[in-house]
Design a protein around this motif. Structure first.
Motif, PDB file in Angstrom:
ATOM      1  N   ARG A 130       0.818  -1.206   0.000  1.00 56.30           N
ATOM      2  CA  ARG A 130       0.000   0.000   0.000  1.00 56.30           C
ATOM      3  C   ARG A 130       0.854   1.260   0.000  1.00 56.30           C
ATOM      4  NH1 ARG A 130      -3.423  -1.016   4.669  1.00 56.30           N
ATOM      5  NH2 ARG A 130      -2.760  -3.169   4.533  1.00 56.30           N
ATOM      6  N   LYS A 131       0.319   2.268  -0.643  1.00 56.05           N
ATOM      7  CA  LYS A 131       1.104   3.454  -0.929  1.00 56.05           C
ATOM      8  C   LYS A 131       1.744   4.078   0.310  1.00 56.05           C
ATOM      9  CE  LYS A 131       1.468   6.770  -4.253  1.00 56.05           C
ATOM     10  NZ  LYS A 131       1.227   7.540  -5.305  1.00 56.05           N
ATOM     11  N   HIS A 132       0.958   4.185   1.376  1.00 58.64           N
ATOM     12  CA  HIS A 132       1.523   4.888   2.530  1.00 58.64           C
ATOM     13  C   HIS A 132       2.657   4.082   3.171  1.00 58.64           C
ATOM     14  CE1 HIS A 132      -0.970   2.296   5.075  1.00 58.64           C
ATOM     15  NE2 HIS A 132      -0.189   2.680   6.073  1.00 58.64           N
ATOM     16  N   LEU A 133       2.538   2.738   3.069  1.00 60.99           N
ATOM     17  CA  LEU A 133       3.594   1.884   3.632  1.00 60.99           C
ATOM     18  C   LEU A 133       4.896   2.060   2.864  1.00 60.99           C
ATOM     19  CD1 LEU A 133       1.976  -1.568   4.493  1.00 60.99           C
ATOM     20  CD2 LEU A 133       2.999   0.139   6.028  1.00 60.99           C
ATOM     21  N   VAL A 134       4.747   2.063   1.548  1.00 55.35           N
ATOM     22  CA  VAL A 134       5.884   2.206   0.666  1.00 55.35           C
ATOM     23  C   VAL A 134       6.583   3.540   0.927  1.00 55.35           C
ATOM     24  CG1 VAL A 134       6.330   2.762  -1.736  1.00 55.35           C
ATOM     25  CG2 VAL A 134       5.142   0.679  -1.168  1.00 55.35           C
ATOM     26  N   HIS A 135       5.756   4.535   1.049  1.00 57.75           N
ATOM     27  CA  HIS A 135       6.264   5.876   1.287  1.00 57.75           C
ATOM     28  C   HIS A 135       7.054   5.912   2.594  1.00 57.75           C
ATOM     29  CE1 HIS A 135       5.917  10.110   0.225  1.00 57.75           C
ATOM     30  NE2 HIS A 135       5.975  10.341   1.516  1.00 57.75           N
ATOM     31  N   LYS A 136       6.478   5.283   3.603  1.00 59.44           N
ATOM     32  CA  LYS A 136       7.107   5.282   4.915  1.00 59.44           C
ATOM     33  C   LYS A 136       8.444   4.537   4.879  1.00 59.44           C
ATOM     34  CE  LYS A 136       5.048   3.642   8.751  1.00 59.44           C
ATOM     35  NZ  LYS A 136       3.848   3.363   9.534  1.00 59.44           N
ATOM     36  N   LEU A 137       8.438   3.423   4.171  1.00 58.79           N
ATOM     37  CA  LEU A 137       9.636   2.597   4.108  1.00 58.79           C
ATOM     38  C   LEU A 137      10.780   3.368   3.451  1.00 58.79           C
ATOM     39  CD1 LEU A 137      10.937  -0.081   4.635  1.00 58.79           C
ATOM     40  CD2 LEU A 137      10.029  -0.933   2.480  1.00 58.79           C
ATOM     41  N   TRP A 138      10.470   3.994   2.325  1.00 65.25           N
ATOM     42  CA  TRP A 138      11.515   4.719   1.591  1.00 65.25           C
ATOM     43  C   TRP A 138      12.045   5.888   2.426  1.00 65.25           C
ATOM     44  CZ3 TRP A 138      15.427   4.766  -1.197  1.00 65.25           C
ATOM     45  CH2 TRP A 138      15.831   5.842  -1.979  1.00 65.25           C
ATOM     46  N   SER A 139      11.144   6.568   3.100  1.00 66.80           N
ATOM     47  CA  SER A 139      11.635   7.703   3.881  1.00 66.80           C
ATOM     48  C   SER A 139      12.446   7.210   5.086  1.00 66.80           C
ATOM     49  CB  SER A 139      10.494   8.643   4.273  1.00 66.80           C
ATOM     50  OG  SER A 139      10.032   8.367   5.554  1.00 66.80           O
ATOM     51  N   HIS A 140      12.074   6.044   5.609  1.00 71.49           N
ATOM     52  CA  HIS A 140      12.868   5.482   6.712  1.00 71.49           C
ATOM     53  C   HIS A 140      14.272   5.099   6.224  1.00 71.49           C
ATOM     54  CE1 HIS A 140      14.260   3.117  10.080  1.00 71.49           C
ATOM     55  NE2 HIS A 140      14.419   2.073   9.268  1.00 71.49           N
ATOM     56  N   ALA A 185      -2.274 -18.030  -3.213  1.00 69.39           N
ATOM     57  CA  ALA A 185      -2.301 -19.487  -3.186  1.00 69.39           C
ATOM     58  C   ALA A 185      -3.322 -20.011  -2.187  1.00 69.39           C
ATOM     59  CB  ALA A 185      -0.916 -20.024  -2.869  1.00 69.39           C
ATOM     60  N   GLU A 186      -3.397 -19.376  -1.049  1.00 72.93           N
ATOM     61  CA  GLU A 186      -4.280 -19.866   0.010  1.00 72.93           C
ATOM     62  C   GLU A 186      -5.647 -19.206  -0.014  1.00 72.93           C
ATOM     63  OE1 GLU A 186      -3.313 -22.323   2.206  1.00 72.93           O
ATOM     64  OE2 GLU A 186      -1.494 -22.437   0.953  1.00 72.93           O
ATOM     65  N   GLU A 187      -5.830 -18.298  -0.914  1.00 72.15           N
ATOM     66  CA  GLU A 187      -7.070 -17.527  -0.997  1.00 72.15           C
ATOM     67  C   GLU A 187      -7.456 -16.977   0.367  1.00 72.15           C
ATOM     68  OE1 GLU A 187     -10.044 -19.766  -2.949  1.00 72.15           O
ATOM     69  OE2 GLU A 187      -8.890 -19.916  -4.808  1.00 72.15           O
ATOM     70  N   GLN A 188      -6.541 -16.313   0.945  1.00 72.87           N
ATOM     71  CA  GLN A 188      -6.748 -15.802   2.292  1.00 72.87           C
ATOM     72  C   GLN A 188      -6.078 -14.435   2.392  1.00 72.87           C
ATOM     73  OE1 GLN A 188      -4.685 -18.177   5.129  1.00 72.87           O
ATOM     74  NE2 GLN A 188      -5.123 -16.802   6.807  1.00 72.87           N
ATOM     75  N   LYS A 189      -6.753 -13.499   3.033  1.00 72.75           N
ATOM     76  CA  LYS A 189      -6.174 -12.162   3.167  1.00 72.75           C
ATOM     77  C   LYS A 189      -5.419 -12.081   4.500  1.00 72.75           C
ATOM     78  CE  LYS A 189      -6.499  -8.280   0.699  1.00 72.75           C
ATOM     79  NZ  LYS A 189      -5.379  -8.637  -0.163  1.00 72.75           N
ATOM     80  N   LEU A 190      -4.195 -11.608   4.459  1.00 71.46           N
ATOM     81  CA  LEU A 190      -3.436 -11.471   5.712  1.00 71.46           C
ATOM     82  C   LEU A 190      -3.521 -10.033   6.214  1.00 71.46           C
ATOM     83  CD1 LEU A 190      -0.213 -13.392   4.603  1.00 71.46           C
ATOM     84  CD2 LEU A 190      -2.020 -14.266   6.095  1.00 71.46           C
ATOM     85  N   GLY A 191      -3.601  -9.889   7.517  1.00 75.84           N
ATOM     86  CA  GLY A 191      -3.714  -8.542   8.082  1.00 75.84           C
ATOM     87  C   GLY A 191      -2.376  -7.831   8.152  1.00 75.84           C
ATOM     88  N   ASP A 192      -2.431  -6.535   8.407  1.00 77.59           N
ATOM     89  CA  ASP A 192      -1.206  -5.728   8.537  1.00 77.59           C
ATOM     90  C   ASP A 192      -0.244  -6.325   9.549  1.00 77.59           C
ATOM     91  OD1 ASP A 192      -1.952  -3.987   6.693  1.00 77.59           O
ATOM     92  OD2 ASP A 192      -2.269  -2.260   8.049  1.00 77.59           O
ATOM     93  N   GLN A 193      -0.837  -6.858  10.627  1.00 83.25           N
ATOM     94  CA  GLN A 193       0.004  -7.371  11.705  1.00 83.25           C
ATOM     95  C   GLN A 193       0.849  -8.536  11.250  1.00 83.25           C
ATOM     96  OE1 GLN A 193      -2.087  -8.593  15.192  1.00 83.25           O
ATOM     97  NE2 GLN A 193      -0.264  -8.023  16.347  1.00 83.25           N
ATOM     98  N   CYS A 194       0.237  -9.353  10.379  1.00 83.59           N
ATOM     99  CA  CYS A 194       0.950 -10.498   9.836  1.00 83.59           C
ATOM    100  C   CYS A 194       2.183 -10.021   9.058  1.00 83.59           C
ATOM    101  CB  CYS A 194       0.022 -11.233   8.889  1.00 83.59           C
ATOM    102  SG  CYS A 194      -0.046 -12.958   9.227  1.00 83.59           S
ATOM    103  N   PHE A 195       1.962  -8.974   8.297  1.00 87.79           N
ATOM    104  CA  PHE A 195       3.087  -8.413   7.535  1.00 87.79           C
ATOM    105  C   PHE A 195       4.180  -7.934   8.481  1.00 87.79           C
ATOM    106  CE2 PHE A 195       2.137  -8.137   2.972  1.00 87.79           C
ATOM    107  CZ  PHE A 195       0.842  -8.630   2.965  1.00 87.79           C
ATOM    108  N   SER A 196       3.776  -7.208   9.522  1.00 92.00           N
ATOM    109  CA  SER A 196       4.778  -6.687  10.463  1.00 92.00           C
ATOM    110  C   SER A 196       5.565  -7.815  11.118  1.00 92.00           C
ATOM    111  CB  SER A 196       4.136  -5.882  11.588  1.00 92.00           C
ATOM    112  OG  SER A 196       3.311  -4.920  11.061  1.00 92.00           O
TER     113      SER A 196
END
Ligand SMILES: Cc1cc2nc3c(=O)[nH]c(=O)nc-3n(C[C@H](O)[C@H](O)[C@H](O)COP(=O)(O)OP(=O)(O)OC[C@H]3O[C@@H](n4cnc5c(N)ncnc54)[C@H](O)[C@@H]3O)c2cc1C
Lengths: 288, 480
Positions: free
Chosen positions: A119-129, A175-186
Motif C-alpha cells: 500500500r502506498k503509505h507503507l511504501v512511502h514510509k519505508l523509503w523515507s525510513h 495461493a491460500e485464498e486468504q487475506k493477511l492482516g497488517d500485523q501479519c506483515f509486520s
C-alpha cells in the motif's frame, strides 16, 4: 455484506505463514527483485579502472525511468549540487562516477520499493525510513572519523528485505485464498527482513561486508567481518525510527551495548541527535 | 560521588607510551590503573597510525609489485574491488591480532583498565566518565599522561570524512579514487601519497616546503620525489600556499593555491600535522599549562612542572614516533618509582615507510663536514646487488658517512626496499663505535641487500687519505 472483523491480536506469525516463508527462503525460491540490468552495469562500470563518462551516459539513456530518477536525485539536496542539472551528460560529468553509482543504486532501490505493490503509505514510509537511516548512518561514521560512503549505502539498503517479503506474502494470499492482516506483515518483517535483505545484497553482487552488516543490523553482535558496520546500522535504524516517531513499531529495548561497541559517549549521542532536524529536511526534499 | 579508588600509578592512554609505562610499573610490583577512552587498547598506533598505515603499505607494495614482476610474461590486471578488498580485509586482521596481543599482555600483567574519558581533578586525582555517563574518581601518587595526538584540522580545510579526509578516515577507503591531492610534505603525507600512487591513483602532493621530507638529506628526498613522480602521473608541488579547499558540491574537491592554480581531485587527504590530545584532560585543574603549541612540557625524565605528573609520547611533541614513545613511557615510570633508568641511547633510527622505504641513523654528510671539516662517504646502488636484481628492487641506494679519515662510521642513509630493517646494521656499528673495516672484514650472506654495506665501505676505504706507514695496511688489499 460481511462486516470487516476487527483484526485479531497476534502474538506470533501464524504457523503456516511462518513455515511458508521459511521454506521459500531455505529453498531459495524467494522472488528477488533484480537490480535493473542497467544499474548492475553501472555499478560494475564505475568500479572498473577505465570507466568513462560517455559509456555511463549511454547506459543511463537505455533505462528511461532510471535516467529520470538520476536526474531527480541529482537535483535534490542529497547530491549537494548547487546548480540545476538538466541533462544526463551534465549529471555524469558533474557528479562523477562514484556519485552516479550511488545515485543509480538509490534510484533503483526507490523504484523497487515503489513497485512492490504494497500500500502506498507503507511504501512511502519505508523509503523515507531508509533515506533517514542512510543519512544518520553517514553521520555516525563521520563522528567515528571513518569514510562515510559505505555507511550511507548500507542505510539505503538495510530494509530491502521488506518489499521482497511483501511479494512473497502476496503470493501466499493468492495461493491460500486468504487475506493477511497488517500485523501479519509486520511480524513477518520482524522475523525475516534482515536475513532476506542480506541474501538480496549478495545476489546483487555488492560487497560481502555490506551483506553481513545488513543481515545483522538487528543482531549486530553476531556479525564477524562487519561488526562495526552492523552496529552503525543498528544505531542508525533505531535513531531513524526515533526521529520519525515510528519507534513503537520496534520490538525490544534499545541495546545500549551498541553505543559501547561504537564508543559513543552521551555527549556524542546528543551531538548526533542535534542533526536530526536537518536530516528530516533533506529527506522531505528527496521524497516524491 | 563515591570515594576515590587508590592506585600507586595511574596511566591515561593505552597507546605505546602508556602501555610501556603501565607494564614497567606493575613489573616493579606497583598497582596500576590504565584509563582508555576508546573501546580497545592500543591507541592511535594500533587503530589509526603505525600499524594500519604499514599494513596498507605492505599490501599496496605487493599489489604494485605484481605488475612489475609479470615482466611482460603474464599480464596482471587487478580489478579495483580486489585491490580494496585485499587492503581492508588484511587491515582488520592485522589490527585485531595486534590489539589481542596487547590486551593479553595487559591482562597477564594484571593491569586494571578503565574505559572512559579521564580528566584531572587535582595533581593526584582524576575523574573518569564512562560511556554510560557515570563518573568515578581515582587517586594515585603518580599520574602518567599518555593521551597521544589526533590529526590537525587547519581552518581552511573543511574535513568532512567524505571527500576531504584526514589520516584517520583515509583508512576506511571502500574504493580507490582516480585522483587524490595530499596536503603536507611530512612523513604521514609522503607515506600515504606513495601508497596511493602505487595503487594506480594519480596523486598530487602540495606543501609549503620546496621538497618533501625536508628533515632528510636533500639527496634522499630527491630520490623519493623521482620515484614518486614516476608513478601514475603523480607529482610534488613544493613552495605552495594553500588558500582554500572546498568540495564543489558535485564531483570534485577543489584546492585553490595562492599562486592562482586550482587543483581538482576526487578526494583530498589533509596531513598537515597533529595536535596533542589535551582538550578533555582539564590540565589546569592539576595546576598544569599547555605550551603555545598545545603540548605538555617535560624535563629529561618526562616529568611535568607538577611533581606527581609525567607526560610521554605524542602529547609532548617530537619525535612523536611509536618507538620513542615506548622508551619515554618506560623511562617516566622508572623515574617516578625511583628505579635506575639504565643507559638511554641517543642513536635513534628514523624509519619512513614510503614505497620504497627510507631510513636514516646518525649524522648526515653535511653534519659531519660541519663538525669535522670534511667527511668521507661511500655509496652503493642496489642495481649492483644480485639480490636486488632477483627481488625486483633495484631502485635503491645506501650511503655510509665516515669521519674525515674514513675510519669511524658516523651515519647511514638508505633509500630502497628493506631500508627500515637494513638500518639496524648501521645502528649496531654506531653503538659499538665500529670501524668501517668491520663491514669488509666480515662475511655477509650472499645474495643479500646487506651487501650494500660492503660495497659502500669499500668505496670509503678507497677514498681514505694515503697511509703514512705500513702499520695500518689498506684492508682492501686483503680482500680483493
Ligand atoms: C598514519 C600514521 C603513521 C605512523 N607511522 C609510524 C611509524 O611507522 N613508526 C613509528 O614509530 N610511529 C609512527 N606513527 C606515530 C605513532 O603512531 C605515534 O607516535 C604513537 O602512536 C604515539 O603513542 P602515544 O602512546 O603517545 O599515543 P597514542 O597512540 O595516540 O595513544 C593515546 C591514547 O590515549 C587515549 N586518550 C586520549 N585522551 C584520553 C582521555 N582524556 N582519557 C582516556 N584516554 C585518552 C586515546 O584514545 C589513545 O588511545 C604514525 C602515526 C600515524 C598517524
Amino acid at each position: 455484506m460481511r462486516k470487516l472483523r476487527e483484526e485479531e491480536k497476534l502474538d506470533a506469525l501464524p504457523d503456516p505463514v511462518h513455515a511458508y516463508l521459511a521454506e521459500r527462503i531455505a529453498s531459495k525460491q524467494l522472488e528477488l527483485p533484480l537490480l535493473p540490468d542497467t544499474t548492475l552495469q553501472i555499478v560494475t562500470l564505475c568500479r572498473s579502472e577505465d570507466a568513462d563518462a560517455a559509456q555511463l551516459t549511454e547506459l543511463l539513456h537505455r533505462d528511461q525511468s532510471l535516467a529520470g530518477n538520476v536526474l531527480r536525485i541529482a537535483n535534490s539536496p542529497i547530491s549537494g549540487s548547487h546548480e540545476a542539472i538538466v541533462s544526463l551528460q551534465q549529471a555524469v560529468s558533474r557528479l562523477g562516477l562514484t556519485r552516479v553509482r550511488e545515485i543509480s543504486l538509490a534510484a533503483s532501490v526507490e523504484g523497487l520499493i515503489f513497485d512492490c505493490g504494497a500500500r502506498k503509505h507503507l511504501v512511502h514510509k519505508l523509503w523515507s525510513h531508509c533515506l533517514t537511516a542512510a543519512l544518520i548512518a553517514k553521520e555516525i561514521a563521520r563522528h567515528r572519523r571513518e569514510n562515510v560512503e559505505e555507511a550511507f549505502l548500507c542505510g539505503l539498503l538495510h530494509d530491502m528485505g521488506k518489499p521482497v517479503l511483501v511479494q512473497a506474502l502476496f503470493e501466499y494470499e493468492k495461493a491460500e485464498e486468504q487475506k493477511l492482516g497488517d500485523q501479519c506483515f509486520s511480524l513477518a518483517f520482524e522475523e525475516f527482513h534482515a536475513g532476506v535483505a542480506g541474501i538480496l545484497i549478495k545476489e546483487w553482487g555488492l560487497p560481502q561486508q555490506m551483506s553481513e552488516a545488513i543481515t545483522c543490523h538487528h543482531d549486530w553482535a553476531k556479525a564477524e567481518q562487519a561488526r562495526v558496520q552492523a552496529a552503525i546500522m543498528n544505531l542508525a535504524d533505531y535513531q531513524a525510527h526515533k526521529l520519525q516517531g515510528t519507534l513503537k513499531k520496534l520490538t525490544g529495548e534499545f541495546d545500549a551495548a551498541v553505543l559501547e561497541e561504537l564508543n559513543i559517549y552521551p555527549e556524542d549521542l546528543e551531538a548526533l541527535e542535534a542533526k536530526g532536524e536537518r536530516i528530516l529536511e533533506y529527506v522531505e526534499a528527496m521524497m516524491r | 560521588m563515591s570515594a576515590a579508588e587508590r592506585f600507586e600509578m595511574i596511566v591515561i592512554g593505552s597507546g605505546p607510551a602508556g602501555q610501556k609505562a603501565a607494564i614497567q610499573a606493575v613489573k616493579a610490583g606497583r598497582s596500576v590503573l590504565l584509563v582508555e577512552r576508546d573501546r580497545g587498547v592500543g591507541g592511535a598506533c594500533v587503530h589509526r597510525g603505525t600499524i594500519p598505515s604499514k599494513t596498507l603499505r605492505e599490501t599496496a607494495s605487493f599489489l604494485g609489485g605484481m605488475k612489475e614482476r609479470g615482466e611482460g610474461v603474464f599480464e596482471v590486471h587487478l580489478p579495483e574491488q580486489v585491490k580494496v578488498a585485499s587492503l581492508t580485509t588484511r587491515l582488520r586482521r592485522v589490527i585485531d591480532a595486534h590489539q589481542g596481543f596487547i590486551s593479553r599482555q595487559l591482562d597477564r600483567n594484571q593491569i586494571v583498565t578503565a574505559h572512559g574519558r579521564a580528566r584531572f581533578l587535582g595533581p593526584k586525582e582524576i575523574a573518569v566518565r564512562t560511556i554510560q555517563g557515570e563518573e568515578k574518581t581515582y587517586q594515585a601518587d603518580h599520574i602518567v599522561v599518555a593521551t597521544g595526538s589526533t590529526p590537525r584540522v587547519p581552518p581552511n580545510v573543511p574535513i568532512d570524512h567524505e571527500h576531504i579526509l584526514d589520516s584517520d578516515s583515509i583508512l576506511s577507503v571502500n574504493y580507490l579514487p582516480q585522483s587524490l591531492v595530499v596536503l603536507g610534505g611530512g612523513v604521514i603525507a609522503s607515506e600515504y601519497a606513495s601508497i596511493f600512487a602505487s595503487l594506480g591513483v594519480q596523486v598530487v602532493m602540495v606543501d609549503k616546503a620546496p621538497r618533501p621530507l625536508a628533515f632528510l638529506d636533500a639527496d634522499l628526498s630527491e630520490r623519493f620525489v623521482k620515484h614518486f613522480e614516476g608513478l601514475s602521473g603523480s607529482s610534488y608541488l613544493g613552495s605552495q600556499e594553500v588558500k582554500e579547499v572546498r568540495w564543489d558540491g558535485v564531483s570534485a574537491v577543489e584546492t585553490e593555491l595562492a599562486d592562482g592554480t586550482t587543483l581538482r581531485s576526487d578526494k583530498l587527504l589533509c596531513a598537515l600535522g597533529r595536535i596533542a590530545n589535551v582538550a578533555d584532560l582539564d590540565v589546569a585543574a592539576a595546576g598544569l599549562e599547555v605550551t603555545s603549541r598545545g603540548l605538555l612540557e617535560v624535563d629529561d625524565f618526562c616529568r611535568t612542572a607538577v611533581q606527581s605528573i609525567y607526560a610521554v609520547g605524542d602529547v609532548i611533541g617530537p619525535p612523536a614516533l611509536a618507538s620513542s614513545s615506548m622508551e619515554q613511557g618506560r623511562r617516566a615510570a622508572r623515574h617516578a618509582l625511583n628505579l635506575p633508568l639504565g643507559k638511554g641511547s641517543e642513536v635513534i633510527p628514523a624509519g619512513i615507510y614510503t614505497i620504497p622505504e627510507i631510513s636514516t641513523i646518525g649524522l648526515t654528510e653535511d653534519q659531519v663536514i660541519e663538525a669535522q671539516g670534511s667527511a668521507i662517504c661511500g655509496e652503493s646502488n642496489f642495481s649492483e646487488l644480485a639480490r636486488a636484481q632477483i627481488a625486483f628492487c633495484t631502485d635503491g641506494h645506501l650511503k655510509l658517512v665516515a669521519d674525515a679519515q674514513g675510519r669511524r662510521l658516523m651515519g647511514a642513509q638508505i633509500f630502497g626496499d628493506g631500508a627500515t630493517e637494513l638500518i639496524h646494521i648501521a645502528q649496531m656499528a654506531l653503538l659499538t663505535d665500529s670501524d668501517i673495516d668491520l663491514f669488509i672484514e666480515n662475511i655477509f650472506n650472499f645474495p643479500t641487500l646487506a651487501e650494500a654495506y660492503r660495497v659502500a665501505a669499500l668505496e670509503i676505504v678507497r677514498k681514505r687519505p694515503a697511509p703514512v706507514s705500513n702499520l695500518n695496511p689498506n684492508p682492501m688489499e686483503r680482500v680483493l
